[in-house]
Write a protein that holds these residues in place. Structure first.
Motif, short mmCIF file in Angstrom:
data_model
loop_
_atom_site.label_atom_id
_atom_site.label_comp_id
_atom_site.label_asym_id
_atom_site.label_seq_id
_atom_site.Cartn_x
_atom_site.Cartn_y
_atom_site.Cartn_z
N ASP A 102 -16.63 12.04 -46.41
CA ASP A 102 -17.03 11.61 -45.08
C ASP A 102 -15.81 11.66 -44.15
N THR A 105 -15.04 7.66 -43.14
CA THR A 105 -14.72 6.70 -44.20
C THR A 105 -13.93 7.33 -45.35
N GLU A 107 -15.08 8.63 -47.87
CA GLU A 107 -15.77 8.42 -49.14
C GLU A 107 -16.43 9.73 -49.59
#
Length: 300
Positions: A102, A105, A107
């Motif tokens: 992402d 983020t 992630e």
């Protein structure tokens, strides 16, 4: 709904069974499958992927190691197609090209939807066919209380954003046409001035490079606008199902009617030809300039 299946040739018999199973559960769906990789198979795969509304990736034992499958997945992502992954065995792994991070983020995320069986794929297809693949309402209790006036007001505002998008696209087209005209004018003016022929050729070559890059950017923007506008029209169509008349759906049916003498060509397809024409023009000028440059250097 058109479904293109990405698969490994090692699992062809099982893939055929899964295809028949999916066709039996989704009678209206059209399943597109390349069973063998013949010469020029990539061109055929790209054609089928462009026709598909869904890319179904049936993951086999050696699929994650296949370069051909990586190429197909990258093309599907490039075309903005929704990819649904179904493992033929839970132990099999997905390709690295489907994994990303992402941007906000950082992630790890999966660039596809993973399902457990063909039954789940069939549910997605049936929901798509019945217009239930997107839930545009915030909550079921609120959906029941939503009045026609509230729904129509949101519908009207959303259609205005679609019209504004078309206007912005026209402004973008005007900007790029003006920029191309300016580059061509500068090149023509520079070539018409008195001076060394070699310098004129080099100046013309220098101007064609930003021209090609400019038009490549223009084409990508037009594709993005086309995808955005298509998404807006799908949402408008879903809202219309709750209103008295489905005007946009009716308009599309009339335009795509098989009895129309003139086939409908979308604005995006028509507009994309403009940057392609300019790119071909610049490339043609480049070829002439390179030939002239070689000739000049040879006779010096």
């Amino acid at each position: 709904m058109n479904i293109f299946i990405i698969h490994s040739g090692d699992d062809l018999e099982l893939i055929r069974q899964k295809k028949d199973e999916l066709c039996a559960k989704c009678g209206k769906a059209r399943v597109l499958l390349l069973e063998y990789r013949r010469p020029f198979w990539k061109r055929e795969a790209k054609r089928l992927m462009r026709q598909a509304q869904m890319i179904l990736y049936l993951v086999g034992r050696n699929s994650a190691k296949s370069r051909n499958i990586d190429w197909e997945l990258k093309k599907a992502l490039k075309y903005g197609k929704g990819i649904v992954c179904c493992k033929l065995d839970p132990a099999y792994s997905l390709n690295a090209v489907l994994r990303a991070r992402d941007p906000f983020t950082h992630e790890p995320i999966l660039l596809a939807e993973e399902v457990e069986s063909i039954d789940h794929v069939a549910d997605i297809v049936m929901n798509y066919e019945q217009g239930r693949y997107i839930n545009i309402f915030n909550a079921n209790d609120r959906e029941e209380e939503l009045t026609q006036a509230e729904l129509f007001e949101q519908y009207r505002l959303f259609t205005e954003t679609s019209e504004a998008l078309v206007n912005r696209r026209q402004n973008v087209n005007s900007f790029y046409i003006t920029a191309n005209t300016a580059l061509i004018t500068i090149a023509a003016t520079a070539f018409s001035l008195n001076g060394d022929v070699l310098s004129k050729i080099l100046i013309t070559l220098a101007l064609t490079v930003p021209g090609i890059l400019l038009n490549h950017s223009w084409k990508k923007i037009l594709v993005a606008y086309g995808i955005t506008n298509s998404s807006k029209m799908k949402i408008i169509s879903l809202i219309e199902k709750r209103l008295a008349a489905s005007l946009y759906d009716a308009e599309w049916q009339v335009m795509s009617n098989q009895y129309n003498k003139t086939p409908y060509i979308s604005f995006t397809d028509g507009e994309k030809s403009l940057p392609v024409i300019f790119i071909c023009l610049y490339a043609f000028v480049d070829v002439i300039c390179v030939c002239a440059l070689i000739y000049c250097l040879a006779w010096r």
